[in-house]
Write a protein that holds these residues in place. Structure first.
Motif, PDB file in Angstrom:
ATOM      1  N   ARG A 261       0.835  -1.211   0.000  1.00 52.79           N
ATOM      2  CA  ARG A 261       0.000   0.000   0.000  1.00 52.79           C
ATOM      3  C   ARG A 261       0.869   1.260   0.000  1.00 52.79           C
ATOM      4  O   ARG A 261       0.586   2.226  -0.713  1.00 52.79           O
ATOM      5  CB  ARG A 261      -0.936   0.000   1.215  1.00 52.79           C
ATOM      6  CG  ARG A 261      -2.187  -0.834   1.044  1.00 52.79           C
ATOM      7  CD  ARG A 261      -3.219  -0.509   2.124  1.00 52.79           C
ATOM      8  NE  ARG A 261      -2.751  -0.822   3.467  1.00 52.79           N
ATOM      9  CZ  ARG A 261      -2.894  -2.007   4.045  1.00 52.79           C
ATOM     10  NH1 ARG A 261      -3.472  -2.990   3.384  1.00 52.79           N
ATOM     11  NH2 ARG A 261      -2.453  -2.212   5.276  1.00 52.79           N
ATOM     12  N   LYS A 262       1.929   1.244   0.798  1.00 51.44           N
ATOM     13  CA  LYS A 262       2.819   2.406   0.862  1.00 51.44           C
ATOM     14  C   LYS A 262       3.531   2.622  -0.473  1.00 51.44           C
ATOM     15  O   LYS A 262       3.667   3.770  -0.940  1.00 51.44           O
ATOM     16  CB  LYS A 262       3.825   2.248   1.996  1.00 51.44           C
ATOM     17  CG  LYS A 262       3.208   2.292   3.383  1.00 51.44           C
ATOM     18  CD  LYS A 262       4.260   2.289   4.479  1.00 51.44           C
ATOM     19  CE  LYS A 262       5.003   3.611   4.567  1.00 51.44           C
ATOM     20  NZ  LYS A 262       5.922   3.668   5.728  1.00 51.44           N
ATOM     21  N   VAL A 307      19.632   0.061  -2.529  1.00 50.61           N
ATOM     22  CA  VAL A 307      18.389  -0.717  -2.609  1.00 50.61           C
ATOM     23  C   VAL A 307      18.625  -1.907  -3.539  1.00 50.61           C
ATOM     24  O   VAL A 307      18.890  -1.732  -4.736  1.00 50.61           O
ATOM     25  CB  VAL A 307      17.212   0.131  -3.133  1.00 50.61           C
ATOM     26  CG1 VAL A 307      15.960  -0.733  -3.282  1.00 50.61           C
ATOM     27  CG2 VAL A 307      16.948   1.309  -2.207  1.00 50.61           C
ATOM     28  N   GLN A 308      18.535  -3.105  -2.996  1.00 46.79           N
ATOM     29  CA  GLN A 308      18.741  -4.319  -3.788  1.00 46.79           C
ATOM     30  C   GLN A 308      17.460  -4.682  -4.527  1.00 46.79           C
ATOM     31  O   GLN A 308      16.370  -4.693  -3.944  1.00 46.79           O
ATOM     32  CB  GLN A 308      19.157  -5.478  -2.887  1.00 46.79           C
ATOM     33  CG  GLN A 308      19.495  -6.755  -3.649  1.00 46.79           C
ATOM     34  CD  GLN A 308      19.808  -7.914  -2.717  1.00 46.79           C
ATOM     35  OE1 GLN A 308      19.267  -8.015  -1.623  1.00 46.79           O
ATOM     36  NE2 GLN A 308      20.697  -8.799  -3.156  1.00 46.79           N
ATOM     37  N   ASP A 353      10.725   2.492   7.774  1.00 47.78           N
ATOM     38  CA  ASP A 353      11.744   3.417   7.287  1.00 47.78           C
ATOM     39  C   ASP A 353      12.384   2.911   5.995  1.00 47.78           C
ATOM     40  O   ASP A 353      12.680   3.700   5.088  1.00 47.78           O
ATOM     41  CB  ASP A 353      12.825   3.634   8.347  1.00 47.78           C
ATOM     42  CG  ASP A 353      12.352   4.512   9.499  1.00 47.78           C
ATOM     43  OD1 ASP A 353      11.296   5.168   9.345  1.00 47.78           O
ATOM     44  OD2 ASP A 353      13.026   4.531  10.549  1.00 47.78           O
ATOM     45  N   GLN A 354      12.606   1.611   5.913  1.00 49.61           N
ATOM     46  CA  GLN A 354      13.192   1.051   4.697  1.00 49.61           C
ATOM     47  C   GLN A 354      12.247   1.198   3.506  1.00 49.61           C
ATOM     48  O   GLN A 354      12.674   1.524   2.393  1.00 49.61           O
ATOM     49  CB  GLN A 354      13.554  -0.414   4.918  1.00 49.61           C
ATOM     50  CG  GLN A 354      14.766  -0.615   5.810  1.00 49.61           C
ATOM     51  CD  GLN A 354      15.050  -2.085   6.080  1.00 49.61           C
ATOM     52  OE1 GLN A 354      14.145  -2.890   6.289  1.00 49.61           O
ATOM     53  NE2 GLN A 354      16.323  -2.439   6.077  1.00 49.61           N
ATOM     54  N   VAL A 355      10.963   0.966   3.733  1.00 57.78           N
ATOM     55  CA  VAL A 355       9.981   1.151   2.667  1.00 57.78           C
ATOM     56  C   VAL A 355       9.982   2.605   2.208  1.00 57.78           C
ATOM     57  O   VAL A 355       9.966   2.899   0.999  1.00 57.78           O
ATOM     58  CB  VAL A 355       8.578   0.711   3.129  1.00 57.78           C
ATOM     59  CG1 VAL A 355       7.523   1.072   2.082  1.00 57.78           C
ATOM     60  CG2 VAL A 355       8.552  -0.789   3.408  1.00 57.78           C
ATOM     61  N   VAL A 358      12.995   3.204  -0.019  1.00 59.67           N
ATOM     62  CA  VAL A 358      12.813   2.670  -1.371  1.00 59.67           C
ATOM     63  C   VAL A 358      11.949   3.627  -2.200  1.00 59.67           C
ATOM     64  O   VAL A 358      12.252   3.907  -3.359  1.00 59.67           O
ATOM     65  CB  VAL A 358      12.180   1.266  -1.325  1.00 59.67           C
ATOM     66  CG1 VAL A 358      11.872   0.777  -2.758  1.00 59.67           C
ATOM     67  CG2 VAL A 358      13.096   0.276  -0.622  1.00 59.67           C
ATOM     68  N   ILE A 359      10.890   4.134  -1.600  1.00 54.75           N
ATOM     69  CA  ILE A 359      10.013   5.080  -2.294  1.00 54.75           C
ATOM     70  C   ILE A 359      10.785   6.339  -2.687  1.00 54.75           C
ATOM     71  O   ILE A 359      10.728   6.807  -3.833  1.00 54.75           O
ATOM     72  CB  ILE A 359       8.798   5.432  -1.422  1.00 54.75           C
ATOM     73  CG1 ILE A 359       7.907   4.203  -1.228  1.00 54.75           C
ATOM     74  CG2 ILE A 359       7.992   6.578  -2.043  1.00 54.75           C
ATOM     75  CD1 ILE A 359       6.828   4.373  -0.182  1.00 54.75           C
ATOM     76  N   ARG A 360      11.506   6.886  -1.737  1.00 60.11           N
ATOM     77  CA  ARG A 360      12.245   8.134  -1.974  1.00 60.11           C
ATOM     78  C   ARG A 360      13.291   7.951  -3.063  1.00 60.11           C
ATOM     79  O   ARG A 360      13.409   8.788  -3.980  1.00 60.11           O
ATOM     80  CB  ARG A 360      12.901   8.598  -0.672  1.00 60.11           C
ATOM     81  CG  ARG A 360      13.789   9.839  -0.821  1.00 60.11           C
ATOM     82  CD  ARG A 360      14.374  10.280   0.504  1.00 60.11           C
ATOM     83  NE  ARG A 360      15.075   9.189   1.204  1.00 60.11           N
ATOM     84  CZ  ARG A 360      16.295   8.765   0.881  1.00 60.11           C
ATOM     85  NH1 ARG A 360      16.961   9.318  -0.132  1.00 60.11           N
ATOM     86  NH2 ARG A 360      16.859   7.801   1.584  1.00 60.11           N
ATOM     87  N   VAL A 361      14.040   6.869  -3.001  1.00 57.36           N
ATOM     88  CA  VAL A 361      15.097   6.627  -3.978  1.00 57.36           C
ATOM     89  C   VAL A 361      14.489   6.387  -5.365  1.00 57.36           C
ATOM     90  O   VAL A 361      15.016   6.866  -6.378  1.00 57.36           O
ATOM     91  CB  VAL A 361      15.975   5.438  -3.527  1.00 57.36           C
ATOM     92  CG1 VAL A 361      16.942   5.034  -4.640  1.00 57.36           C
ATOM     93  CG2 VAL A 361      16.742   5.791  -2.260  1.00 57.36           C
TER      94      VAL A 361
END
Length: 365
Positions: A261-262, A307-308, A353-355, A358-361
């Motif tokens: 969802r995020k 991010v892998q 925070d990891q999600v 990933v979104i930001r990158v």
């Protein structure tokens, strides 16, 4: 680096129970076809809403042996055609050709990447005898429509549910829609063993009985062989470990859905095409797969920023050397999908925070 998948982290949450299960099997002195297998088969059948579960060595064997059992029952014969999505993992195709059946590749639905009922209907011939519906990436195929198509034309319907443990439509889970379903419990699956493992679910008593023999040298009774079977048994250790992990599956699925969802709300890059979600219960997000015409550059950007990612899958079955005999077959949509797909990190191991990272990158690409 944000790991694509962290099996150590996932298993750490139930480590004590996994160790207890291991000790229980070791101390039992019984390691093949014992209490743990019977218990897991009962528990997984109940979870899926099926009458039977037959544990086997891996997901490929689950599909291969089901088709083989239908041949023993006279419901399939060599040369019969099986409809299958062209963009599936090669295991779906291997199970068909191993049984000397003919895979008829069908272009998928462009949005869900699953078998399109309309295209499947158009691919029917006088030799079509079965449909292999693959629940790709964790989203159930359109099983109401495919079930209706199979019923109308008296076709067998086999689910490749290797990526869809717990996915459902109207309360009916993967494994309860078709005449049978094959599951993989490869360690990276949503319900993963600590080694290779698989299972078949079905409501068909005769099919289940034959499968239990086929997986065990063709024998129900030692030294009496009804069929030319194989050795494909889900061992006691993996069954015991899967019993533990099954208890955590729904909680972990909820985490996957929260992460998805995020991603769906947060990723807004114009060159990144997000997956299409039909409805939430239909998808268990084994993989979160985006598409981009600039995949190589996007993957490189994500890697450089910690991010892998992985590609599921880079080469479609009809272009594999193993099926070079298919020659000039062309499936433009399938080929485009395989050229563009990229899997972002997905799993219960991810933190919020990891999600967000990933979104930001991804958006900064």
């Amino acid at each position: 680096m944000i790991s694509f998948l962290d099996l150590q982290g996932i298993n750490a949450g139930c480590r004590d129970e996994l160790l207890e299960a291991c000790c229980r099997v070791i101390d039992s002195g019984w390691y093949i076809q014992g209490h743990e297998l019977i218990a897991f088969e009962q528990e997984f059948a109940a979870y899926c809403g099926s009458r039977h579960c037959i544990g086997v060595a891996n997901g490929l064997d689950a599909l291969t042996l089901t088709l083989r059992a239908w041949k023993e029952m006279g419901r399939l014969r060599e040369g019969d055609e099986v409809l299958v999505p062209a963009n599936t993992y090669i295991a779906s195709i291997l199970a068909i050709t191993e049984n000397r059946l003919v895979p008829v590749l069908v272009e998928p639905d462009e949005h869900s990447y699953n078998l399109c009922p309309e295209k499947a209907r158009a691919a029917l011939t006088g030799r079509t005898r079965a449909i292999l519906a693959v629940h790709l990436y964790g989203q159930l195929a359109d099983m109401p429509a495919l079930s209706a198509l199979a019923d109308t034309h008296n076709l067998l319907l086999l689910e490749d549910a290797a990526q869809a443990h717990g996915a459902s439509i109207d309360g009916c889970k993967a494994g309860s829609w078709g005449d049978a379903a094959g599951f993989s419990f490869y360690p990276g699956k949503n319900l993963g063993a600590l080694g290779d493992a698989g299972a078949i679910t079905t409501d068909d008593d005769e099919l289940a009985n034959i499968l239990r023999a086929l997986r065990n040298y063709g024998s129900h009774e030692k030294y009496r062989n009804l069929y030319q079977g194989v050795n494909s048994r889900l061992d006691e250790m993996q069954a015991a470990l899967l019993r533990v992990k099954l208890r955590y599956l729904d909680v972990q699925t909820a985490l996957r859905r929260e992460h998805a969802r995020k991603y769906l709300e947060g990723i807004r890059h114009p060159d990144v095409q997000l997956p299409h979600l039909v409805r939430e219960d239909q998808h268990v997000w084994h993989l979160f797969v985006v598409r981009s015409g600039q995949r190589a550059a996007l993957q490189r950007h994500l890697t450089e920023h910690g991010v892998q990612t992985l590609i599921h899958y880079p080469v479609p079955p009809h272009q594999q050397p193993a099926y070079a005999g298919w020659g000039a077959c062309s499936f433009p949509l399938t080929e485009r999908i395989h050229d563009e797909v990229l899997s972002l990190p997905m799993g219960p191991h991810l933190s919020a925070d990891q999600v967000d990272t990933v979104i930001r990158v991804t958006n900064a690409f």
